[in-house]
Design a protein around this motif. Structure first.
Motif, mmCIF file in Angstrom:
data_model
loop_
_atom_site.group_PDB
_atom_site.id
_atom_site.type_symbol
_atom_site.label_atom_id
_atom_site.label_comp_id
_atom_site.label_asym_id
_atom_site.label_seq_id
_atom_site.Cartn_x
_atom_site.Cartn_y
_atom_site.Cartn_z
ATOM 1 N N LEU A 159 0.818 -1.218 0.000
ATOM 2 C CA LEU A 159 0.000 0.000 0.000
ATOM 3 C C LEU A 159 0.852 1.269 0.000
ATOM 4 O O LEU A 159 0.583 2.210 -0.750
ATOM 5 C CB LEU A 159 -0.952 -0.004 1.196
ATOM 6 N N GLY A 160 1.884 1.295 0.795
ATOM 7 C CA GLY A 160 2.751 2.472 0.857
ATOM 8 C C GLY A 160 3.438 2.749 -0.470
ATOM 9 O O GLY A 160 3.541 3.903 -0.902
ATOM 10 N N THR A 161 3.889 1.703 -1.124
ATOM 11 C CA THR A 161 4.533 1.862 -2.425
ATOM 12 C C THR A 161 3.537 2.356 -3.460
ATOM 13 O O THR A 161 3.846 3.238 -4.260
ATOM 14 C CB THR A 161 5.162 0.532 -2.878
ATOM 15 N N LEU A 162 2.330 1.797 -3.438
ATOM 16 C CA LEU A 162 1.297 2.252 -4.367
ATOM 17 C C LEU A 162 1.007 3.741 -4.193
ATOM 18 O O LEU A 162 0.841 4.465 -5.165
ATOM 19 C CB LEU A 162 0.002 1.457 -4.194
ATOM 20 N N GLU A 163 0.957 4.187 -2.942
ATOM 21 C CA GLU A 163 0.676 5.601 -2.681
ATOM 22 C C GLU A 163 1.763 6.502 -3.249
ATOM 23 O O GLU A 163 1.484 7.598 -3.721
ATOM 24 C CB GLU A 163 0.521 5.848 -1.183
ATOM 25 N N ALA A 164 2.999 6.045 -3.240
ATOM 26 C CA ALA A 164 4.129 6.865 -3.696
ATOM 27 C C ALA A 164 4.468 6.652 -5.167
ATOM 28 O O ALA A 164 5.222 7.434 -5.740
ATOM 29 C CB ALA A 164 5.360 6.556 -2.847
ATOM 30 N N LEU A 165 3.890 5.642 -5.773
ATOM 31 C CA LEU A 165 4.311 5.234 -7.111
ATOM 32 C C LEU A 165 4.058 6.291 -8.182
ATOM 33 O O LEU A 165 4.873 6.457 -9.077
ATOM 34 C CB LEU A 165 3.621 3.929 -7.484
ATOM 35 N N HIS A 166 2.974 7.018 -8.096
ATOM 36 C CA HIS A 166 2.697 8.004 -9.139
ATOM 37 C C HIS A 166 3.767 9.096 -9.124
ATOM 38 O O HIS A 166 4.214 9.544 -10.177
ATOM 39 C CB HIS A 166 1.305 8.610 -8.989
ATOM 40 N N GLY A 167 4.198 9.518 -7.953
ATOM 41 C CA GLY A 167 5.274 10.510 -7.864
ATOM 42 C C GLY A 167 6.582 9.993 -8.437
ATOM 43 O O GLY A 167 7.318 10.731 -9.098
ATOM 44 N N THR A 168 6.864 8.734 -8.215
ATOM 45 C CA THR A 168 8.092 8.173 -8.780
ATOM 46 C C THR A 168 7.979 8.045 -10.290
ATOM 47 O O THR A 168 8.974 8.155 -10.993
ATOM 48 C CB THR A 168 8.434 6.795 -8.168
ATOM 49 N N HIS A 169 6.770 7.849 -10.782
ATOM 50 C CA HIS A 169 6.539 7.791 -12.233
ATOM 51 C C HIS A 169 6.914 9.119 -12.875
ATOM 52 O O HIS A 169 7.584 9.150 -13.905
ATOM 53 C CB HIS A 169 5.069 7.454 -12.513
ATOM 54 N N ASP A 170 6.504 10.215 -12.270
ATOM 55 C CA ASP A 170 6.813 11.543 -12.816
ATOM 56 C C ASP A 170 8.314 11.791 -12.852
ATOM 57 O O ASP A 170 8.845 12.270 -13.850
ATOM 58 C CB ASP A 170 6.119 12.637 -11.997
ATOM 59 N N SER A 171 8.996 11.479 -11.767
ATOM 60 C CA SER A 171 10.439 11.724 -11.739
ATOM 61 C C SER A 171 11.180 10.768 -12.679
ATOM 62 O O SER A 171 12.170 11.145 -13.299
ATOM 63 C CB SER A 171 10.990 11.624 -10.319
ATOM 64 N N ALA A 172 10.688 9.556 -12.821
ATOM 65 C CA ALA A 172 11.325 8.598 -13.736
ATOM 66 C C ALA A 172 11.189 9.047 -15.190
ATOM 67 O O ALA A 172 12.085 8.806 -15.997
ATOM 68 C CB ALA A 172 10.722 7.208 -13.555
ATOM 69 N N GLN A 173 10.087 9.709 -15.512
ATOM 70 C CA GLN A 173 9.923 10.201 -16.882
ATOM 71 C C GLN A 173 11.031 11.191 -17.229
ATOM 72 O O GLN A 173 11.558 11.169 -18.335
ATOM 73 C CB GLN A 173 8.558 10.860 -17.058
ATOM 74 N N ASP A 174 11.376 12.076 -16.292
ATOM 75 C CA ASP A 174 12.459 13.031 -16.532
ATOM 76 C C ASP A 174 13.786 12.305 -16.730
ATOM 77 O O ASP A 174 14.567 12.646 -17.623
ATOM 78 C CB ASP A 174 12.588 14.018 -15.373
ATOM 79 N N ILE A 175 14.034 11.303 -15.905
ATOM 80 C CA ILE A 175 15.284 10.544 -16.006
ATOM 81 C C ILE A 175 15.347 9.809 -17.343
ATOM 82 O O ILE A 175 16.376 9.831 -18.027
ATOM 83 C CB ILE A 175 15.415 9.552 -14.821
#
Length: 130
Positions: free
Chosen positions: A49-65
């Motif tokens: 659950l914790g990872t799911l909650e944070a996953l969208h934010g990591t998606h945004d930063s991964a797009q930049d990378i």
């Protein structure tokens, strides 16, 4: 309602959000040629659950990378910086960061890449003058 059912409800609330569906679930289900439900179930199995909650934010930063790395490849900067050593790491980083910003501000990738190629050529000519 038992704990597993509560967890599943909480997971579904996160993953069914508009942003999740628009940015992650629908595009990936098309890429993977699977249904939205199949991908959601896979994510439920992979992430707590914790990872799911944070996953969208990591998606945004991964797009930049990923964009940064794609520009690195398409401009052949690994060759110019690491192999030939004719462009400094700082100049390469500055060029990529500038192009990433422009793309994020609406410039097409192709247009930004062409601009980057021209700027890279100018950097090479500048190096040749020394």
């Amino acid at each position: 309602m038992d704990n597993d059912t509560k967890l599943r409800v909480m997971q579904k609330r996160i993953i069914k959000s508009y942003a999740w569906q628009r940015d992650i679930i629908v595009p990936l289900s098309k890429d993977f040629d699977c249904t939205v439900d199949e991908l959601e179930d896979l994510f439920f199995s992979l992430f707590d659950l914790g990872t799911l909650e944070a996953l969208h934010g990591t998606h945004d930063s991964a797009q930049d990378i990923c964009l940064y790395q794609k520009l690195n490849s398409d401009l052949r900067l690994c060759w110019f910086i690491d192999t030939l050593e004719v462009i400094s790491r700082e100049d390469g980083r500055n060029l990529k960061m500038k192009l990433v910003k422009e793309i994020k501000n609406g410039k097409s990738y192709e247009e930004a890449l062409k601009e980057g190629q021209l700027e890279l050529f100018e950097l090479l000519k500048k190096e040749a003058e020394y």
